[in-house]
Design an enzyme around this catalytic site. Sequence first.
Site, PDB file in Angstrom:
ATOM      1  N   ARG A  62       0.826  -1.220   0.000  1.00 51.30           N
ATOM      2  CA  ARG A  62       0.000   0.000   0.000  1.00 51.30           C
ATOM      3  C   ARG A  62       0.860   1.269   0.000  1.00 51.30           C
ATOM      4  O   ARG A  62       1.933   1.299   0.593  1.00 51.30           O
ATOM      5  CB  ARG A  62      -0.955  -0.044   1.200  1.00 51.30           C
ATOM      6  CG  ARG A  62      -1.860  -1.267   1.106  1.00 51.30           C
ATOM      7  CD  ARG A  62      -2.846  -1.337   2.221  1.00 51.30           C
ATOM      8  NE  ARG A  62      -3.816  -0.251   2.151  1.00 51.30           N
ATOM      9  CZ  ARG A  62      -4.765  -0.058   3.052  1.00 51.30           C
ATOM     10  NH1 ARG A  62      -4.851  -0.882   4.100  1.00 51.30           N
ATOM     11  NH2 ARG A  62      -5.612   0.932   2.930  1.00 51.30           N
ATOM     12  N   ASP A  77     -15.396   2.143   2.556  1.00 54.97           N
ATOM     13  CA  ASP A  77     -15.148   0.730   2.884  1.00 54.97           C
ATOM     14  C   ASP A  77     -16.343  -0.170   2.565  1.00 54.97           C
ATOM     15  O   ASP A  77     -16.273  -1.387   2.754  1.00 54.97           O
ATOM     16  CB  ASP A  77     -14.794   0.592   4.367  1.00 54.97           C
ATOM     17  CG  ASP A  77     -13.447   1.241   4.676  1.00 54.97           C
ATOM     18  OD1 ASP A  77     -12.593   1.320   3.769  1.00 54.97           O
ATOM     19  OD2 ASP A  77     -13.252   1.666   5.835  1.00 54.97           O
ATOM     20  N   LYS A 133      -6.717  -0.198  -1.268  1.00 54.93           N
ATOM     21  CA  LYS A 133      -7.159  -0.642   0.065  1.00 54.93           C
ATOM     22  C   LYS A 133      -6.416  -1.936   0.421  1.00 54.93           C
ATOM     23  O   LYS A 133      -5.381  -2.242  -0.158  1.00 54.93           O
ATOM     24  CB  LYS A 133      -8.674  -0.798   0.074  1.00 54.93           C
ATOM     25  CG  LYS A 133      -9.415   0.529  -0.090  1.00 54.93           C
ATOM     26  CD  LYS A 133      -9.145   1.447   1.088  1.00 54.93           C
ATOM     27  CE  LYS A 133      -9.775   2.801   0.908  1.00 54.93           C
ATOM     28  NZ  LYS A 133      -9.366   3.748   1.944  1.00 54.93           N
TER      29      LYS A 133
HETATM   30  C1  S3P Z   1      -9.957   5.293   7.806  1.00 52.33           C
HETATM   31  C2  S3P Z   1     -10.010   5.983   6.622  1.00 52.33           C
HETATM   32  C3  S3P Z   1     -10.292   5.355   5.323  1.00 52.33           C
HETATM   33  C4  S3P Z   1     -10.831   3.935   5.465  1.00 52.33           C
HETATM   34  C5  S3P Z   1     -10.121   3.156   6.518  1.00 52.33           C
HETATM   35  C6  S3P Z   1     -10.219   3.848   7.865  1.00 52.33           C
HETATM   36  C7  S3P Z   1      -9.657   6.021   9.041  1.00 52.33           C
HETATM   37  O1  S3P Z   1      -9.109   5.331   4.583  1.00 52.33           O
HETATM   38  O2  S3P Z   1     -10.766   3.244   4.237  1.00 52.33           O
HETATM   39  O3  S3P Z   1     -10.656   1.861   6.640  1.00 52.33           O
HETATM   40  O4  S3P Z   1      -9.894   5.483  10.138  1.00 52.33           O
HETATM   41  O5  S3P Z   1      -9.180   7.163   8.953  1.00 52.33           O
HETATM   42  P1  S3P Z   1      -8.686   6.607   3.687  1.00 52.33           P
HETATM   43  O6  S3P Z   1      -8.816   7.774   4.546  1.00 52.33           O
HETATM   44  O7  S3P Z   1      -7.275   6.422   3.263  1.00 52.33           O
HETATM   45  O8  S3P Z   1      -9.664   6.600   2.552  1.00 52.33           O
END
Ligand code: S3P
Length: 458
Positions: free
Chosen positions: A131, A330, A357
Amino acid sequence: MSAAPHAAPAPLAARPSGPLAGRARIPGDKSISHRALLFGLLAIGETSVTGLLEGEDVLRTADAVRALGGVAERLGEGEWRVVGVGIGGLQQPAGVLDFGNAGTGSRLTMGVAASHPITATFDGDASLRKRPMRRIVDPLVRMGAEVVSEAEGGRLPLTIRGPRETAPIVYETPVPSAQIKSAVLLAGLNAPGKTTVIEQEASRDHTERLLRHFGAEVVVEPHGQHGRRITLTGQPELRAAPIAVPADPSSAAFPLVAALIVPGSDIVLDNVMVNPLRTGLFATLREMGADIEELNAREEGGETVADLRVRAGTLRGVDVPAERAPSMIDEYPVLAVAAAFASGETRMRGLHELRVKESDRLQAVADGLAAAGVGVRIEGDDLIVTGGNGEVRGGGTAATHLDHRIAMAFLVLGLAARAGMRVDDGTMIATSFPTFVPLMRELGGDIDAGLQGGGAGA
Ligand code: S3P
Protein backbone atom coordinates in the site's frame (compact mmCIF):
# COMPACT_ATOMS: atom_id res chain seq x y z
CA MET A 1 13.47 -8.09 6.83
CA SER A 2 10.44 -10.16 5.87
CA ALA A 3 6.76 -9.55 6.48
CA ALA A 4 5.30 -11.52 9.39
CA PRO A 5 4.19 -14.88 7.99
CA HIS A 6 0.49 -15.04 7.39
CA ALA A 7 -1.45 -17.78 9.23
CA ALA A 8 -2.51 -20.69 7.03
CA PRO A 9 -5.51 -19.70 4.87
CA ALA A 10 -8.83 -20.93 6.23
CA PRO A 11 -11.61 -21.16 3.62
CA LEU A 12 -15.17 -20.43 4.67
CA ALA A 13 -18.47 -21.25 2.99
CA ALA A 14 -21.90 -19.64 3.20
CA ARG A 15 -25.05 -21.47 2.16
CA PRO A 16 -28.55 -20.30 1.30
CA SER A 17 -30.20 -19.56 4.63
CA GLY A 18 -33.66 -19.12 6.07
CA PRO A 19 -34.76 -15.66 7.23
CA LEU A 20 -32.26 -13.90 9.52
CA ALA A 21 -33.79 -12.83 12.81
CA GLY A 22 -32.80 -11.38 16.18
CA ARG A 23 -30.69 -8.58 17.67
CA ALA A 24 -26.94 -8.32 17.34
CA ARG A 25 -24.18 -6.31 18.94
CA ILE A 26 -21.60 -5.24 16.40
CA PRO A 27 -18.03 -4.65 17.69
CA GLY A 28 -16.58 -1.18 18.24
CA ASP A 29 -15.69 1.18 15.45
CA LYS A 30 -12.23 0.51 14.06
CA SER A 31 -11.44 4.14 13.20
CA ILE A 32 -12.32 5.39 16.68
CA SER A 33 -10.57 2.45 18.39
CA HIS A 34 -7.21 3.23 16.75
CA ARG A 35 -7.63 6.90 17.60
CA ALA A 36 -8.69 6.21 21.19
CA LEU A 37 -5.37 4.44 21.83
CA LEU A 38 -3.26 7.08 20.07
CA PHE A 39 -4.98 10.02 21.79
CA GLY A 40 -4.55 8.17 25.08
CA LEU A 41 -0.82 7.95 24.33
CA LEU A 42 -0.53 11.69 23.61
CA ALA A 43 -2.59 12.81 26.60
CA ILE A 44 -1.45 13.41 30.13
CA GLY A 45 -3.21 11.10 32.56
CA GLU A 46 -5.32 7.98 32.21
CA THR A 47 -7.82 7.51 29.39
CA SER A 48 -10.45 4.87 29.95
CA VAL A 49 -11.96 3.27 26.87
CA THR A 50 -15.07 1.13 26.68
CA GLY A 51 -16.29 -0.77 23.64
CA LEU A 52 -12.81 -0.90 22.07
CA LEU A 53 -12.65 -3.13 19.00
CA GLU A 54 -10.37 -5.99 19.97
CA GLY A 55 -9.55 -6.90 16.39
CA GLU A 56 -6.02 -7.67 15.25
CA ASP A 57 -5.57 -4.27 13.59
CA VAL A 58 -6.33 -2.36 16.78
CA LEU A 59 -4.23 -4.71 18.94
CA ARG A 60 -1.24 -3.78 16.73
CA THR A 61 -1.84 -0.13 17.54
CA ALA A 62 -1.95 -1.03 21.24
CA ASP A 63 1.46 -2.70 20.80
CA ALA A 64 2.77 0.48 19.13
CA VAL A 65 1.46 2.62 22.01
CA ARG A 66 3.48 0.47 24.42
CA ALA A 67 6.56 0.59 22.22
CA LEU A 68 6.34 4.40 22.19
CA GLY A 69 6.27 4.60 25.99
CA GLY A 70 2.57 4.50 26.88
CA VAL A 71 0.56 1.98 28.87
CA ALA A 72 -2.27 0.17 27.06
CA GLU A 73 -3.86 -2.35 29.33
CA ARG A 74 -6.93 -4.53 28.87
CA LEU A 75 -9.19 -4.57 31.92
CA GLY A 76 -12.12 -6.58 30.55
CA GLU A 77 -14.07 -7.14 27.34
CA GLY A 78 -13.55 -3.95 25.30
CA GLU A 79 -12.46 -2.15 28.44
CA TRP A 80 -9.01 -0.60 28.36
CA ARG A 81 -6.92 1.92 30.22
CA VAL A 82 -4.31 3.97 28.42
CA VAL A 83 -1.72 6.03 30.27
CA GLY A 84 -0.16 8.69 28.10
CA VAL A 85 3.26 10.27 27.91
CA GLY A 86 2.00 13.67 26.71
CA ILE A 87 2.77 15.47 23.44
CA GLY A 88 6.55 15.58 23.00
CA GLY A 89 7.10 12.70 25.43
CA LEU A 90 7.33 9.68 23.10
CA GLN A 91 10.09 7.19 23.74
CA GLN A 92 12.36 5.72 21.06
CA PRO A 93 10.83 2.30 20.16
CA ALA A 94 13.17 -0.62 20.75
CA GLY A 95 12.10 -2.64 17.71
CA VAL A 96 10.13 -2.55 14.47
CA LEU A 97 6.51 -1.36 14.73
CA ASP A 98 4.71 -4.20 12.94
CA PHE A 99 1.16 -3.19 12.01
CA GLY A 100 0.14 -6.46 10.36
CA ASN A 101 -2.75 -5.68 7.97
CA ALA A 102 -3.58 -2.26 9.46
CA GLY A 103 -3.41 0.75 7.12
CA THR A 104 -5.06 3.13 9.56
CA GLY A 105 -2.94 2.11 12.54
CA SER A 106 0.33 2.40 10.63
CA ARG A 107 -0.48 5.70 8.94
CA LEU A 108 -1.85 7.49 11.99
CA THR A 109 1.02 6.28 14.15
CA MET A 110 3.43 7.57 11.49
CA GLY A 111 1.99 11.05 12.03
CA VAL A 112 2.43 10.68 15.78
CA ALA A 113 5.99 9.30 15.68
CA ALA A 114 7.38 11.49 12.87
CA SER A 115 6.67 14.66 14.84
CA HIS A 116 9.00 13.54 17.64
CA PRO A 117 12.81 13.37 17.63
CA ILE A 118 12.83 9.56 17.45
CA THR A 119 13.51 7.03 14.69
CA ALA A 120 10.78 4.47 14.02
CA THR A 121 10.56 1.59 11.57
CA PHE A 122 7.12 0.58 10.26
CA ASP A 123 6.31 -2.77 8.72
CA GLY A 124 3.31 -4.97 7.98
CA ASP A 125 2.00 -8.04 6.19
CA ALA A 126 2.12 -8.68 2.44
CA SER A 127 -1.03 -6.59 1.92
CA LEU A 128 0.20 -3.57 3.90
CA ARG A 129 3.60 -3.77 2.18
CA LYS A 130 1.84 -3.13 -1.13
CA ARG A 131 0.00 0.00 0.00
CA PRO A 132 1.19 3.52 -0.80
CA MET A 133 2.85 5.40 2.08
CA ARG A 134 4.21 8.45 0.21
CA ARG A 135 0.82 10.09 0.60
CA ILE A 136 1.51 10.10 4.36
CA VAL A 137 5.25 10.63 4.30
CA ASP A 138 5.22 13.61 1.87
CA PRO A 139 3.45 16.03 4.23
CA LEU A 140 5.44 14.68 7.20
CA VAL A 141 8.69 15.45 5.34
CA ARG A 142 7.39 18.97 4.76
CA MET A 143 6.93 19.19 8.53
CA GLY A 144 10.60 18.28 9.02
CA ALA A 145 10.71 14.48 9.18
CA GLU A 146 13.32 12.51 7.27
CA VAL A 147 12.87 9.17 5.52
CA VAL A 148 15.86 7.05 6.53
CA SER A 149 14.91 4.08 4.34
CA GLU A 150 11.90 2.72 2.49
CA ALA A 151 11.02 -0.12 0.16
CA GLU A 152 10.58 0.56 -3.55
CA GLY A 153 7.82 2.99 -4.40
CA GLY A 154 7.75 4.48 -0.89
CA ARG A 155 6.34 1.35 0.73
CA LEU A 156 6.89 -0.56 3.96
CA PRO A 157 9.25 -1.43 5.56
CA LEU A 158 9.94 2.24 6.08
CA THR A 159 12.06 4.05 8.65
CA ILE A 160 11.33 7.66 9.48
CA ARG A 161 13.10 10.10 11.80
CA GLY A 162 11.32 13.07 13.33
CA PRO A 163 12.86 16.53 13.67
CA ARG A 164 13.89 18.41 16.83
CA GLU A 165 11.07 20.81 16.11
CA THR A 166 8.14 19.97 13.86
CA ALA A 167 7.01 22.73 11.50
CA PRO A 168 3.30 23.56 11.17
CA ILE A 169 2.07 23.49 7.55
CA VAL A 170 -0.94 24.20 5.39
CA TYR A 171 -1.64 21.01 3.46
CA GLU A 172 -4.21 20.15 0.83
CA THR A 173 -4.74 16.39 0.66
CA PRO A 174 -4.26 15.01 -2.89
CA VAL A 175 -7.16 12.56 -2.39
CA PRO A 176 -9.98 12.66 0.15
CA SER A 177 -8.47 10.55 2.91
CA ALA A 178 -9.08 10.69 6.64
CA GLN A 179 -5.81 8.82 7.11
CA ILE A 180 -3.76 11.54 5.42
CA LYS A 181 -5.70 14.28 7.20
CA SER A 182 -5.29 12.57 10.56
CA ALA A 183 -1.57 11.88 10.15
CA VAL A 184 -0.95 15.59 9.45
CA LEU A 185 -3.16 16.76 12.32
CA LEU A 186 -1.59 14.31 14.76
CA ALA A 187 1.87 15.51 13.71
CA GLY A 188 0.61 19.10 14.02
CA LEU A 189 -0.07 18.45 17.69
CA ASN A 190 3.66 18.66 18.31
CA ALA A 191 4.26 21.71 16.06
CA PRO A 192 4.23 25.27 17.38
CA GLY A 193 1.54 27.38 15.69
CA LYS A 194 -1.31 26.39 13.41
CA THR A 195 -1.46 23.32 11.16
CA THR A 196 -4.14 23.41 8.48
CA VAL A 197 -5.50 20.56 6.37
CA ILE A 198 -7.70 21.30 3.37
CA GLU A 199 -9.79 18.56 1.80
CA GLN A 200 -11.89 18.89 -1.35
CA GLU A 201 -14.34 16.25 -0.12
CA ALA A 202 -15.03 15.90 3.60
CA SER A 203 -13.73 12.61 5.01
CA ARG A 204 -14.61 11.00 8.36
CA ASP A 205 -14.06 13.49 11.19
CA HIS A 206 -13.32 11.31 14.22
CA THR A 207 -9.86 12.86 14.66
CA GLU A 208 -11.30 16.37 14.78
CA ARG A 209 -13.97 15.29 17.28
CA LEU A 210 -11.44 13.56 19.53
CA LEU A 211 -9.02 16.51 19.36
CA ARG A 212 -11.78 18.66 20.82
CA HIS A 213 -12.78 15.98 23.31
CA PHE A 214 -9.19 15.98 24.61
CA GLY A 215 -9.09 19.79 24.89
CA ALA A 216 -7.29 20.88 21.69
CA GLU A 217 -8.40 23.93 19.70
CA VAL A 218 -9.68 22.98 16.25
CA VAL A 219 -11.53 25.19 13.79
CA VAL A 220 -13.46 23.49 10.97
CA GLU A 221 -14.72 25.62 8.08
CA PRO A 222 -16.45 24.66 4.87
CA HIS A 223 -14.24 24.63 1.76
CA GLY A 224 -15.70 24.65 -1.75
CA GLN A 225 -18.78 22.58 -2.44
CA HIS A 226 -18.08 19.45 -0.41
CA GLY A 227 -14.78 20.15 1.33
CA ARG A 228 -13.44 21.35 4.65
CA ARG A 229 -10.58 23.39 6.02
CA ILE A 230 -9.40 22.19 9.42
CA THR A 231 -7.04 24.27 11.54
CA LEU A 232 -5.42 22.95 14.70
CA THR A 233 -3.50 25.02 17.22
CA GLY A 234 -0.36 23.03 18.03
CA GLN A 235 1.19 21.99 21.32
CA PRO A 236 -1.93 21.96 23.44
CA GLU A 237 -1.94 19.96 26.63
CA LEU A 238 -4.18 17.02 25.80
CA ARG A 239 -6.17 15.98 28.85
CA ALA A 240 -7.12 12.32 29.21
CA ALA A 241 -10.86 11.87 28.66
CA PRO A 242 -13.10 8.78 28.69
CA ILE A 243 -14.09 7.30 25.32
CA ALA A 244 -17.12 5.09 24.65
CA VAL A 245 -16.61 3.49 21.24
CA PRO A 246 -19.90 2.97 19.34
CA ALA A 247 -20.54 -0.01 17.03
CA ASP A 248 -18.78 0.19 13.67
CA PRO A 249 -21.14 1.06 10.79
CA SER A 250 -18.63 -0.48 8.36
CA SER A 251 -18.98 -3.82 10.18
CA ALA A 252 -22.75 -3.44 10.65
CA ALA A 253 -22.93 -3.17 6.85
CA PHE A 254 -22.42 -6.94 6.46
CA PRO A 255 -25.33 -8.31 8.56
CA LEU A 256 -27.38 -5.35 7.35
CA VAL A 257 -27.01 -6.23 3.66
CA ALA A 258 -27.46 -9.92 4.52
CA ALA A 259 -30.82 -9.08 6.11
CA LEU A 260 -31.86 -7.11 3.03
CA ILE A 261 -31.17 -9.93 0.58
CA VAL A 262 -32.17 -13.05 2.55
CA PRO A 263 -35.96 -13.13 2.03
CA GLY A 264 -38.10 -12.73 5.16
CA SER A 265 -35.28 -11.38 7.36
CA ASP A 266 -35.94 -8.90 10.16
CA ILE A 267 -33.03 -7.97 12.45
CA VAL A 268 -31.91 -5.19 14.80
CA LEU A 269 -28.29 -4.03 15.07
CA ASP A 270 -27.68 -2.20 18.35
CA ASN A 271 -25.87 1.06 19.03
CA VAL A 272 -24.49 1.68 15.53
CA MET A 273 -22.68 4.96 14.88
CA VAL A 274 -24.61 7.05 12.33
CA ASN A 275 -22.10 9.90 11.82
CA PRO A 276 -23.16 11.38 8.44
CA LEU A 277 -19.58 11.09 7.15
CA ARG A 278 -19.85 7.31 7.57
CA THR A 279 -23.37 6.49 6.44
CA GLY A 280 -23.25 6.84 2.66
CA LEU A 281 -24.10 3.14 2.40
CA PHE A 282 -27.33 3.51 4.37
CA ALA A 283 -28.37 6.47 2.17
CA THR A 284 -27.60 4.51 -1.00
CA LEU A 285 -29.43 1.40 0.15
CA ARG A 286 -32.47 3.52 1.04
CA GLU A 287 -32.41 4.96 -2.49
CA MET A 288 -32.42 1.35 -3.68
CA GLY A 289 -35.61 0.80 -1.68
CA ALA A 290 -34.15 -0.79 1.45
CA ASP A 291 -36.12 -0.79 4.68
CA ILE A 292 -33.65 0.49 7.30
CA GLU A 293 -35.14 2.17 10.35
CA GLU A 294 -33.09 4.17 12.85
CA LEU A 295 -34.56 3.56 16.28
CA ASN A 296 -33.78 5.41 19.47
CA ALA A 297 -31.19 7.81 17.96
CA ARG A 298 -29.07 9.32 20.75
CA GLU A 299 -25.78 11.06 21.46
CA GLU A 300 -23.11 8.89 23.01
CA GLY A 301 -19.50 9.91 23.54
CA GLY A 302 -19.69 12.74 20.99
CA GLU A 303 -21.22 10.60 18.21
CA THR A 304 -24.83 9.93 17.22
CA VAL A 305 -25.79 6.28 17.53
CA ALA A 306 -29.00 4.40 16.75
CA ASP A 307 -30.35 0.87 16.71
CA LEU A 308 -30.92 -0.18 13.12
CA ARG A 309 -33.96 -2.32 12.26
CA VAL A 310 -33.49 -3.93 8.86
CA ARG A 311 -36.09 -5.90 6.92
CA ALA A 312 -35.65 -7.80 3.67
CA GLY A 313 -37.29 -6.47 0.54
CA THR A 314 -36.75 -5.87 -3.14
CA LEU A 315 -33.97 -3.51 -4.21
CA ARG A 316 -33.53 -1.54 -7.42
CA GLY A 317 -30.29 -0.45 -9.09
CA VAL A 318 -29.10 3.15 -8.67
CA ASP A 319 -26.36 5.49 -9.82
CA VAL A 320 -24.01 6.23 -6.91
CA PRO A 321 -22.27 9.62 -7.33
CA ALA A 322 -18.49 9.86 -6.93
CA GLU A 323 -18.76 12.52 -4.22
CA ARG A 324 -20.46 10.03 -1.94
CA ALA A 325 -17.39 7.77 -1.96
CA PRO A 326 -15.62 9.20 1.13
CA SER A 327 -18.70 8.51 3.29
CA MET A 328 -18.88 4.86 2.25
CA ILE A 329 -15.38 4.07 1.05
CA ASP A 330 -15.15 0.73 2.88
CA GLU A 331 -18.69 -0.32 1.99
CA TYR A 332 -18.44 -0.78 -1.79
CA PRO A 333 -17.75 -4.52 -1.68
CA VAL A 334 -20.94 -5.20 0.24
CA LEU A 335 -22.91 -2.59 -1.72
CA ALA A 336 -21.87 -4.44 -4.88
CA VAL A 337 -23.34 -7.60 -3.32
CA ALA A 338 -26.62 -5.79 -2.61
CA ALA A 339 -26.57 -4.53 -6.22
CA ALA A 340 -26.20 -8.11 -7.47
CA PHE A 341 -29.61 -8.90 -5.93
CA ALA A 342 -31.31 -5.68 -7.09
CA SER A 343 -33.30 -5.17 -10.26
CA GLY A 344 -31.47 -3.32 -13.04
CA GLU A 345 -28.02 -1.85 -13.13
CA THR A 346 -26.08 -0.14 -10.33
CA ARG A 347 -23.24 2.15 -11.34
CA MET A 348 -20.77 3.09 -8.58
CA ARG A 349 -18.69 6.05 -9.72
CA GLY A 350 -15.23 7.31 -8.90
CA LEU A 351 -13.75 4.29 -7.13
CA HIS A 352 -10.02 4.81 -7.85
CA GLU A 353 -9.21 4.74 -4.10
CA LEU A 354 -10.54 1.17 -3.91
CA ARG A 355 -7.46 0.07 -5.81
CA VAL A 356 -5.20 0.87 -2.81
CA LYS A 357 -7.16 -0.64 0.07
CA GLU A 358 -6.26 -3.94 1.79
CA SER A 359 -6.48 -5.36 -1.76
CA ASP A 360 -7.33 -3.91 -5.16
CA ARG A 361 -10.97 -3.97 -4.17
CA LEU A 362 -12.30 -2.86 -7.54
CA GLN A 363 -10.76 -5.92 -9.19
CA ALA A 364 -11.42 -8.30 -6.27
CA VAL A 365 -15.13 -7.39 -6.21
CA ALA A 366 -15.45 -7.71 -9.99
CA ASP A 367 -13.68 -11.10 -9.98
CA GLY A 368 -15.74 -12.44 -7.07
CA LEU A 369 -19.04 -11.34 -8.61
CA ALA A 370 -18.04 -12.91 -11.93
CA ALA A 371 -17.24 -16.16 -10.07
CA ALA A 372 -20.77 -15.99 -8.60
CA GLY A 373 -22.29 -15.61 -12.08
CA VAL A 374 -23.15 -11.92 -11.68
CA GLY A 375 -22.91 -9.51 -14.63
CA VAL A 376 -20.20 -7.01 -13.75
CA ARG A 377 -17.79 -4.67 -15.50
CA ILE A 378 -15.26 -1.98 -14.69
CA GLU A 379 -15.27 1.19 -16.80
CA GLY A 380 -12.41 3.48 -15.80
CA ASP A 381 -13.02 4.12 -12.10
CA ASP A 382 -16.64 2.95 -12.20
CA LEU A 383 -18.01 -0.42 -11.16
CA ILE A 384 -21.20 -1.52 -12.89
CA VAL A 385 -23.22 -4.44 -11.56
CA THR A 386 -26.22 -5.96 -13.32
CA GLY A 387 -28.69 -7.12 -10.73
CA GLY A 388 -30.39 -10.51 -10.87
CA ASN A 389 -33.66 -9.29 -9.34
CA GLY A 390 -33.31 -11.46 -6.24
CA GLU A 391 -31.64 -14.31 -8.12
CA VAL A 392 -27.89 -14.94 -8.01
CA ARG A 393 -26.35 -18.27 -9.02
CA GLY A 394 -23.36 -18.27 -6.64
CA GLY A 395 -21.45 -21.50 -6.19
CA GLY A 396 -17.99 -20.13 -6.91
CA THR A 397 -15.00 -19.22 -4.76
CA ALA A 398 -14.01 -15.60 -4.17
CA ALA A 399 -10.30 -14.85 -3.89
CA THR A 400 -9.87 -12.56 -0.87
CA HIS A 401 -6.25 -11.30 -1.26
CA LEU A 402 -5.76 -10.81 2.52
CA ASP A 403 -8.80 -8.50 2.58
CA HIS A 404 -11.31 -8.88 5.42
CA ARG A 405 -14.07 -6.94 3.69
CA ILE A 406 -13.85 -8.99 0.50
CA ALA A 407 -14.20 -12.15 2.60
CA MET A 408 -17.25 -10.89 4.52
CA ALA A 409 -18.95 -9.41 1.44
CA PHE A 410 -18.86 -12.72 -0.46
CA LEU A 411 -20.00 -14.74 2.55
CA VAL A 412 -23.00 -12.40 2.72
CA LEU A 413 -23.65 -13.09 -0.96
CA GLY A 414 -23.52 -16.82 -0.29
CA LEU A 415 -26.37 -16.62 2.26
CA ALA A 416 -28.79 -15.60 -0.50
CA ALA A 417 -27.26 -17.08 -3.67
CA ARG A 418 -28.77 -20.28 -5.06
CA ALA A 419 -25.60 -22.36 -4.69
CA GLY A 420 -24.01 -20.46 -1.78
CA MET A 421 -20.49 -19.06 -2.00
CA ARG A 422 -17.06 -19.93 -0.75
CA VAL A 423 -14.14 -17.64 0.09
CA ASP A 424 -10.57 -18.89 -0.12
CA ASP A 425 -9.51 -17.40 3.24
CA GLY A 426 -11.44 -16.02 6.19
CA THR A 427 -8.53 -15.42 8.56
CA MET A 428 -8.36 -11.67 7.87
CA ILE A 429 -11.90 -11.18 9.19
CA ALA A 430 -10.26 -11.12 12.64
CA THR A 431 -8.63 -7.78 11.81
CA SER A 432 -11.90 -5.84 12.06
CA PHE A 433 -14.82 -8.14 13.00
CA PRO A 434 -13.57 -11.11 15.04
CA THR A 435 -17.12 -12.17 15.97
CA PHE A 436 -18.48 -12.08 12.40
CA VAL A 437 -19.02 -15.83 11.89
CA PRO A 438 -20.64 -16.60 15.28
CA LEU A 439 -22.76 -13.44 15.05
CA MET A 440 -24.03 -14.33 11.58
CA ARG A 441 -24.75 -17.88 12.71
CA GLU A 442 -26.64 -16.55 15.72
CA LEU A 443 -28.86 -14.53 13.34
CA GLY A 444 -29.51 -17.71 11.35
CA GLY A 445 -26.85 -17.47 8.64
CA ASP A 446 -25.34 -20.78 7.54
CA ILE A 447 -21.59 -20.12 7.49
CA ASP A 448 -18.87 -22.59 8.36
CA ALA A 449 -15.44 -23.85 7.38
CA GLY A 450 -15.57 -24.35 3.62
CA LEU A 451 -14.02 -27.78 3.65
CA GLN A 452 -16.27 -29.48 1.11
CA GLY A 453 -14.12 -28.32 -1.80
CA GLY A 454 -15.39 -26.84 -5.03
CA GLY A 455 -18.32 -24.46 -4.60
CA ALA A 456 -20.14 -23.98 -1.32
CA GLY A 457 -22.64 -26.54 -2.48
CA ALA A 458 -26.30 -26.33 -1.55
C1 S3P B 1 -9.96 5.29 7.81
C2 S3P B 1 -10.01 5.98 6.62
C3 S3P B 1 -10.29 5.35 5.32
C4 S3P B 1 -10.83 3.94 5.47
C5 S3P B 1 -10.12 3.16 6.52
C6 S3P B 1 -10.22 3.85 7.87
C7 S3P B 1 -9.66 6.02 9.04
O1 S3P B 1 -9.11 5.33 4.58
O2 S3P B 1 -10.77 3.24 4.24
O3 S3P B 1 -10.66 1.86 6.64
O4 S3P B 1 -9.89 5.48 10.14
O5 S3P B 1 -9.18 7.16 8.95
P1 S3P B 1 -8.69 6.61 3.69
O6 S3P B 1 -8.82 7.77 4.55
O7 S3P B 1 -7.27 6.42 3.26
O8 S3P B 1 -9.66 6.60 2.55
